[in-house]
Design a protein around this motif. Structure first.
Motif, PDB file in Angstrom:
ATOM      1  N   GLU A 168      31.462  45.964  32.137  1.00  0.00           N
ATOM      2  CA  GLU A 168      30.770  45.476  33.336  1.00  0.00           C
ATOM      3  C   GLU A 168      30.892  43.961  33.443  1.00  0.00           C
ATOM      4  O   GLU A 168      31.118  43.427  34.534  1.00  0.00           O
ATOM      5  CB  GLU A 168      29.307  45.898  33.306  1.00  0.00           C
TER       6      GLU A 168
ATOM      7  N   LEU B 214      35.294  51.923  33.617  1.00  0.00           N
ATOM      8  CA  LEU B 214      33.908  52.256  33.946  1.00  0.00           C
ATOM      9  C   LEU B 214      33.832  53.542  34.763  1.00  0.00           C
ATOM     10  O   LEU B 214      32.937  54.370  34.564  1.00  0.00           O
ATOM     11  CB  LEU B 214      33.233  51.099  34.687  1.00  0.00           C
ATOM     12  N   ALA B 215      34.785  53.734  35.665  1.00  0.00           N
ATOM     13  CA  ALA B 215      34.816  54.974  36.441  1.00  0.00           C
ATOM     14  C   ALA B 215      35.094  56.165  35.529  1.00  0.00           C
ATOM     15  O   ALA B 215      34.511  57.236  35.689  1.00  0.00           O
ATOM     16  CB  ALA B 215      35.868  54.879  37.544  1.00  0.00           C
TER      17      ALA B 215
ATOM     18  N   ARG C  17      37.261  48.189  35.910  1.00  0.00           N
ATOM     19  CA  ARG C  17      36.784  49.087  36.977  1.00  0.00           C
ATOM     20  C   ARG C  17      37.212  50.532  36.713  1.00  0.00           C
ATOM     21  O   ARG C  17      36.425  51.461  36.851  1.00  0.00           O
ATOM     22  CB  ARG C  17      37.324  48.625  38.336  1.00  0.00           C
ATOM     23  N   ILE C  18      38.479  50.701  36.329  1.00  0.00           N
ATOM     24  CA  ILE C  18      38.988  52.051  36.059  1.00  0.00           C
ATOM     25  C   ILE C  18      38.268  52.643  34.848  1.00  0.00           C
ATOM     26  O   ILE C  18      37.847  53.808  34.868  1.00  0.00           O
ATOM     27  CB  ILE C  18      40.516  52.027  35.835  1.00  0.00           C
TER      28      ILE C  18
ATOM     29  N   ARG D 243      40.066  42.758  35.171  1.00  0.00           N
ATOM     30  CA  ARG D 243      38.971  43.303  35.986  1.00  0.00           C
ATOM     31  C   ARG D 243      39.289  44.695  36.534  1.00  0.00           C
ATOM     32  O   ARG D 243      38.432  45.563  36.581  1.00  0.00           O
ATOM     33  CB  ARG D 243      38.657  42.345  37.137  1.00  0.00           C
ATOM     34  N   THR D 244      40.527  44.897  36.957  1.00  0.00           N
ATOM     35  CA  THR D 244      40.910  46.213  37.472  1.00  0.00           C
ATOM     36  C   THR D 244      40.839  47.260  36.363  1.00  0.00           C
ATOM     37  O   THR D 244      40.352  48.372  36.571  1.00  0.00           O
ATOM     38  CB  THR D 244      42.317  46.166  38.095  1.00  0.00           C
TER      39      THR D 244
ATOM     40  N   LEU E  17      38.032  54.186  43.630  1.00  0.00           N
ATOM     41  CA  LEU E  17      38.103  52.731  43.441  1.00  0.00           C
ATOM     42  C   LEU E  17      38.913  52.013  44.510  1.00  0.00           C
ATOM     43  O   LEU E  17      39.071  50.794  44.459  1.00  0.00           O
ATOM     44  CB  LEU E  17      38.694  52.434  42.062  1.00  0.00           C
TER      45      LEU E  17
ATOM     46  N   ARG F 148      34.435  43.302  34.579  1.00  0.00           N
ATOM     47  CA  ARG F 148      34.576  43.711  35.987  1.00  0.00           C
ATOM     48  C   ARG F 148      33.953  42.674  36.915  1.00  0.00           C
ATOM     49  O   ARG F 148      34.485  42.373  37.964  1.00  0.00           O
ATOM     50  CB  ARG F 148      33.902  45.068  36.192  1.00  0.00           C
ATOM     51  N   ASP F 149      32.808  42.125  36.521  1.00  0.00           N
ATOM     52  CA  ASP F 149      32.063  41.220  37.380  1.00  0.00           C
ATOM     53  C   ASP F 149      32.471  39.752  37.219  1.00  0.00           C
ATOM     54  O   ASP F 149      31.958  38.895  37.929  1.00  0.00           O
ATOM     55  CB  ASP F 149      30.564  41.351  37.119  1.00  0.00           C
TER      56      ASP F 149
END
Length: 159
Positions: A151, A13-14, A10-11, A6-7, A30, A154-155
């Motif tokens: 996504e 997607l950023a 997140r990275i 998940r981390t 983040l 991440r979710d």
């Protein structure tokens, strides 16, 4: 092959949203430690998780507005040689081995239909290629993407 978490999602997607962000900027955005971000990005580079930047360049902007898929039936004893020869044709932007009636699905770009005819001829001239079929790409309905899968990751619930 590494399994992303998940981390990582997140990275990534950023990075999709802000491709030129530094590690410090990503960490701030983040709310992660800079070392966490930097170590993950470094690991992705080492493990070749990130695709080359040239995947983001539009063929149209390089003067190749016409795209097509070429399916090729290849003599199985010459498959690797054929792939090596296809690699030498600059207009071949991607090729994948597949099951079914054809052995290779080759994505090509061209300046116009005459150029496509030339490229198709170059593919057919590759030793081991027995026959081809061409399908012109009329429009890109869904461009290459990974964001929906990132996504989802991440979710997802922590495991």
């Amino acid at each position: 092959m590494i399994k992303l978490d998940r981390t990582d999602a997140r990275i990534l997607l950023a990075l999709c949203a802000t491709p030129r962000a530094t590690g410090v900027q990503l960490a701030t955005l983040l709310n992660l430690a800079r070392n966490t971000v930097q170590s993950r990005v470094s690991r992705w580079e080492t493990d070749k998780v990130l695709l080359p930047i040239d995947r983001c360049v539009s063929a149209r902007d390089l003067g190749y507005p016409l795209q097509a898929f070429v399916t090729a039936v290849v003599d199985q004893r010459r498959l690797e040689q054929a792939i090596a020869e296809l690699h030498l044709i600059p207009e071949v932007v991607e090729a994948v081995g597949m099951s079914g009636d054809a052995d290779l699905l080759i994505k090509v770009v061209a300046c116009d239909t005459d150029d496509l005819y030339r490229v198709a001829g170059a593919i057919l001239a590759v030793p081991g290629v027995e026959r081809t079929a061409i399908s012109v790409i009329m429009r890109e309905a869904i461009p290459y993407r990974m964001a929906p899968l990132l996504e989802r990751l991440r979710d997802s619930a922590s495991s």
